[in-house]
Scaffold this active site. Structure first.
Site, PDB file in Angstrom:
ATOM      1  N   ASP A  92       0.878  -1.171   0.000  1.00  0.00           N
ATOM      2  CA  ASP A  92       0.000   0.000   0.000  1.00  0.00           C
ATOM      3  C   ASP A  92       0.916   1.222   0.000  1.00  0.00           C
ATOM      4  O   ASP A  92       2.052   1.173   0.477  1.00  0.00           O
ATOM      5  CB  ASP A  92      -0.948  -0.023   1.205  1.00  0.00           C
ATOM      6  CG  ASP A  92      -2.108   0.963   1.010  1.00  0.00           C
ATOM      7  OD1 ASP A  92      -2.142   1.666  -0.026  1.00  0.00           O
ATOM      8  OD2 ASP A  92      -2.975   1.030   1.896  1.00  0.00           O
ATOM      9  N   SER A  93       0.392   2.315  -0.533  1.00  0.00           N
ATOM     10  CA  SER A  93       1.212   3.484  -0.873  1.00  0.00           C
ATOM     11  C   SER A  93       1.621   4.355   0.304  1.00  0.00           C
ATOM     12  O   SER A  93       2.476   5.214   0.159  1.00  0.00           O
ATOM     13  CB  SER A  93       0.407   4.351  -1.830  1.00  0.00           C
ATOM     14  OG  SER A  93      -0.850   4.665  -1.236  1.00  0.00           O
ATOM     15  N   GLY A  94       0.996   4.160   1.442  1.00  0.00           N
ATOM     16  CA  GLY A  94       1.248   5.058   2.570  1.00  0.00           C
ATOM     17  C   GLY A  94       0.123   6.073   2.719  1.00  0.00           C
ATOM     18  O   GLY A  94      -0.039   6.670   3.776  1.00  0.00           O
ATOM     19  N   PHE A  96      -3.096   5.802   3.054  1.00  0.00           N
ATOM     20  CA  PHE A  96      -4.036   5.493   4.134  1.00  0.00           C
ATOM     21  C   PHE A  96      -3.376   5.574   5.511  1.00  0.00           C
ATOM     22  O   PHE A  96      -3.932   6.154   6.446  1.00  0.00           O
ATOM     23  CB  PHE A  96      -4.599   4.090   3.891  1.00  0.00           C
ATOM     24  CG  PHE A  96      -5.618   3.664   4.888  1.00  0.00           C
ATOM     25  CD1 PHE A  96      -6.879   4.219   4.885  1.00  0.00           C
ATOM     26  CD2 PHE A  96      -5.321   2.693   5.832  1.00  0.00           C
ATOM     27  CE1 PHE A  96      -7.840   3.825   5.798  1.00  0.00           C
ATOM     28  CE2 PHE A  96      -6.266   2.282   6.752  1.00  0.00           C
ATOM     29  CZ  PHE A  96      -7.533   2.844   6.735  1.00  0.00           C
ATOM     30  N   ASP A 146      -2.715   8.146  -2.531  1.00  0.00           N
ATOM     31  CA  ASP A 146      -4.048   8.751  -2.560  1.00  0.00           C
ATOM     32  C   ASP A 146      -4.373   9.416  -1.240  1.00  0.00           C
ATOM     33  O   ASP A 146      -3.653   9.242  -0.256  1.00  0.00           O
ATOM     34  CB  ASP A 146      -5.092   7.652  -2.834  1.00  0.00           C
ATOM     35  CG  ASP A 146      -5.105   6.594  -1.738  1.00  0.00           C
ATOM     36  OD1 ASP A 146      -4.025   6.311  -1.164  1.00  0.00           O
ATOM     37  OD2 ASP A 146      -6.175   6.053  -1.437  1.00  0.00           O
ATOM     38  N   GLN A 188     -11.535   7.138  -5.199  1.00  0.00           N
ATOM     39  CA  GLN A 188     -12.071   7.698  -3.943  1.00  0.00           C
ATOM     40  C   GLN A 188     -13.456   8.294  -4.233  1.00  0.00           C
ATOM     41  O   GLN A 188     -14.082   7.913  -5.192  1.00  0.00           O
ATOM     42  CB  GLN A 188     -11.084   8.732  -3.382  1.00  0.00           C
ATOM     43  CG  GLN A 188      -9.762   8.124  -2.899  1.00  0.00           C
ATOM     44  CD  GLN A 188      -9.902   7.306  -1.618  1.00  0.00           C
ATOM     45  OE1 GLN A 188     -10.899   7.387  -0.906  1.00  0.00           O
ATOM     46  NE2 GLN A 188      -8.900   6.481  -1.312  1.00  0.00           N
ATOM     47  N   GLY A 215     -11.209   4.270   0.528  1.00  0.00           N
ATOM     48  CA  GLY A 215     -12.139   5.123   1.262  1.00  0.00           C
ATOM     49  C   GLY A 215     -13.421   4.447   1.693  1.00  0.00           C
ATOM     50  O   GLY A 215     -14.400   5.107   2.028  1.00  0.00           O
ATOM     51  N   CYS A 303     -12.912 -27.336   9.726  1.00  0.00           N
ATOM     52  CA  CYS A 303     -11.700 -26.650   9.284  1.00  0.00           C
ATOM     53  C   CYS A 303     -10.530 -27.632   9.210  1.00  0.00           C
ATOM     54  O   CYS A 303     -10.350 -28.459  10.105  1.00  0.00           O
ATOM     55  CB  CYS A 303     -11.381 -25.508  10.243  1.00  0.00           C
ATOM     56  SG  CYS A 303      -9.884 -24.604   9.810  1.00  0.00           S
ATOM     57  N   CYS A 308      -6.790 -26.613  13.970  1.00  0.00           N
ATOM     58  CA  CYS A 308      -7.968 -27.465  14.179  1.00  0.00           C
ATOM     59  C   CYS A 308      -7.651 -28.954  14.088  1.00  0.00           C
ATOM     60  O   CYS A 308      -8.322 -29.773  14.700  1.00  0.00           O
ATOM     61  CB  CYS A 308      -9.063 -27.085  13.182  1.00  0.00           C
ATOM     62  SG  CYS A 308      -9.747 -25.459  13.537  1.00  0.00           S
ATOM     63  N   HIS A 334      -5.526 -20.270  12.268  1.00  0.00           N
ATOM     64  CA  HIS A 334      -6.918 -20.672  12.035  1.00  0.00           C
ATOM     65  C   HIS A 334      -7.717 -19.594  11.293  1.00  0.00           C
ATOM     66  O   HIS A 334      -8.391 -19.875  10.291  1.00  0.00           O
ATOM     67  CB  HIS A 334      -7.651 -21.051  13.325  1.00  0.00           C
ATOM     68  CG  HIS A 334      -9.124 -21.177  13.078  1.00  0.00           C
ATOM     69  ND1 HIS A 334      -9.674 -22.277  12.455  1.00  0.00           N
ATOM     70  CD2 HIS A 334     -10.136 -20.282  13.241  1.00  0.00           C
ATOM     71  CE1 HIS A 334     -10.961 -22.072  12.269  1.00  0.00           C
ATOM     72  NE2 HIS A 334     -11.272 -20.869  12.739  1.00  0.00           N
TER      73      HIS A 334
HETATM   74  N1  GUN Z   1      -6.592   0.863   2.802  1.00  0.00           N
HETATM   75  C1  GUN Z   1      -7.904   0.918   3.137  1.00  0.00           C
HETATM   76  N2  GUN Z   1      -8.493   1.981   2.547  1.00  0.00           N
HETATM   77  C2  GUN Z   1      -7.542   2.610   1.822  1.00  0.00           C
HETATM   78  C3  GUN Z   1      -7.526   3.789   0.994  1.00  0.00           C
HETATM   79  O1  GUN Z   1      -8.545   4.472   0.808  1.00  0.00           O
HETATM   80  N3  GUN Z   1      -6.332   4.118   0.418  1.00  0.00           N
HETATM   81  C4  GUN Z   1      -5.193   3.379   0.613  1.00  0.00           C
HETATM   82  N4  GUN Z   1      -4.067   3.762   0.014  1.00  0.00           N
HETATM   83  N5  GUN Z   1      -5.184   2.273   1.385  1.00  0.00           N
HETATM   84  C5  GUN Z   1      -6.339   1.906   1.978  1.00  0.00           C
HETATM   85 ZN    ZN Z   2      -8.931 -24.154  11.840  1.00  0.00          ZN
END
Ligand code: GUN
Ligand code: ZN
Length: 371
Positions: A92-94, A96, A146, A188, A215, A303, A308, A334
């Site tokens: 993820d880009s940072g 959030f 974003d 978004q 978002g 499971c 389990c 689990h």
């Molecule tokens: N993880 C959960 N929601 C978001 C989001 O809106 N943007 C980013 N970059 N990561 C997320």
């Molecule tokens: Zn399990």
């Protein structure tokens, strides 16, 4: 190298099954991605993730930038080598994390100024900086930088923000220099259908390899989240993967899949596991409860996970009550197995034309939402 092949689309809903090819291997969709924030899925070793059926794990740019730093990850040959997972990864880009974890963030056209949640030091992230870091981390899939607006937010703010996110998305594409990593754009627009539509049209017109819905699951009610996801997927290209970020409960996954989502990530299975809350085929189970003290049953008789197959509820309760590290591991194994098995069963149901019945059968029996 990045390819997405759509293999089957349901005739009764928007559910679809496909395959993603990355430099580190293939991913069958729909898929759930375990979260490994700092490069490790808390308490679970790669060998165990493999046995659970994980196909791709997620890391966070923000955390890996703070510790150990992207140059360190690059020194070891990138994230998948550094952590010995050796399979597909996504960062993820940072965007959030900066908004949810860091303090005093100042958002401008250029980027975001914020203070580290660790030592308060001043930092700056921009689309260019995020891509630079993500290229050093070297995941197979990078995310555009974003702004994830909080809920609720004024419509005028959400509108300005989504336009900024689009300009940032264009800058991310320009900043990208490696061609062995894919880059996904993020839609978004909060809970406003017209803004969601505008964001989808703008972001999906750009040459990203896949598209995410950001978002959501930030405090809006669940029917609203499903409505937005349902509406947005109609404005996303069918031939690219669709990723619903930060979602969700097992029923959110089934509802998302029904609405045409291919990829999910969430801390829920691992975080809940560490809080002794387990997901089972007959609902949620609080393993701390006194009623399990003498229980020799497994957590979930249906499971097939390591936990389990080998341990009783009574023993797992004992481990948790005594604060043993093994409790966190076995609980996490689990819950992750439950999630990965759910998407695997969903995939199989889509491929064989009975996804909608499968979903109904599961959700008629149990609910996983709330607490
Ligand atoms: N993880 C959960 N929601 C978001 C989001 O809106 N943007 C980013 N970059 N990561 C997320
Ligand atoms: Zn399990």
């Amino acid at each position: 190298m990045f390819e997405f092949t759509l293999e089957k689309t349901s005739e009764k809903s928007k559910a679809r099954a496909g395959r993603i090819v990355t430099p580190h291997g293939e991913i069958e969709t729909p898929i759930f991605m375990p979260v490994g924030t700092v490069g490790s899925v808390k308490g679970v070793a790669p060998r165990e993730l493999d046995e659970i059926g994980a196909q791709i794990i997620l890391g966070n740019t923000y955390h890996l930038h703070l510790r150990p730093g992207e140059d360190t990850v690059a020194h070891f040959g990138g994230l998948a080598k550094f952590n010995s997972w050796n399979k597909p990864t996504l960062t993820d880009s940072g965007g959030f994390q900066v908004f949810s974890l860091a303090k005093l963030n100042k958002i401008g056209e250029e980027g975001v100024e914020f203070r580290s949640h660790l030592d308060g030091s001043k930092l700056f992230l921009s689309p260019e900086k995020s891509i630079e870091i993500q290229q050093k981390i070297g995941a197979d899939i990078m995310m555009a930088f974003d702004e994830c607006v909080p809920y609720p937010s004024e419509k005028i703010y959400v509108e300005k923000s989504l336009e900024l996110t689009t300009r940032w998305a264009e800058r991310c594409l320009k900043a990208k220099t490696r061609d062995d990593q894919a880059l996904f754009g993020i839609i978004q627009g909060g809970v406003f259908p017209d803004l969601r539509r505008r964001s989808a049209e703008q972001i999906c017109a750009l040459p990203f390899e896949g598209f995410a819905i950001g978002g959501l699951s930030v405090g809006e009610d669940i029917p609203t989240m499903y409505e937005i996801a349902d509406f947005i997927t109609d404005h996303m290209p069918a031939d690219k993967p669709r990723y619903l970020m930060g979602v969700g409960t097992p029923e959110d996954l089934l509802n998302g899949i029904e609405r045409g989502i291919d990829m999910f990530d969430c801390v829920m299975p691992t975080r809940n596991a560490r809080n002794a809350l387990l997901f089972t085929n007959s609902g949620k189970l609080h393993i701390k409860a006194a009623r399990y003290r003498l229980s020799d049953e497994p957590v979930d008789a249906e499971c097939g996970c390591y936990t389990c197959r080998n341990f009783s509820r009574g023993y797992l309760r004992h481990l948790y009550k005594t604060g043993e590290l093994l409790a966190l591991k076995l609980n996490s194994i689990h819950n992750l197995h439950f999630y990965l098995s759910l998407v695997k069963r969903a995939r199989n149901a889509i491929n064989n034309g009975f996804f909608e019945d499968f979903k109904k059968e599961i959700l008629d029996k149990i609910t996983f939402g709330g607490d």
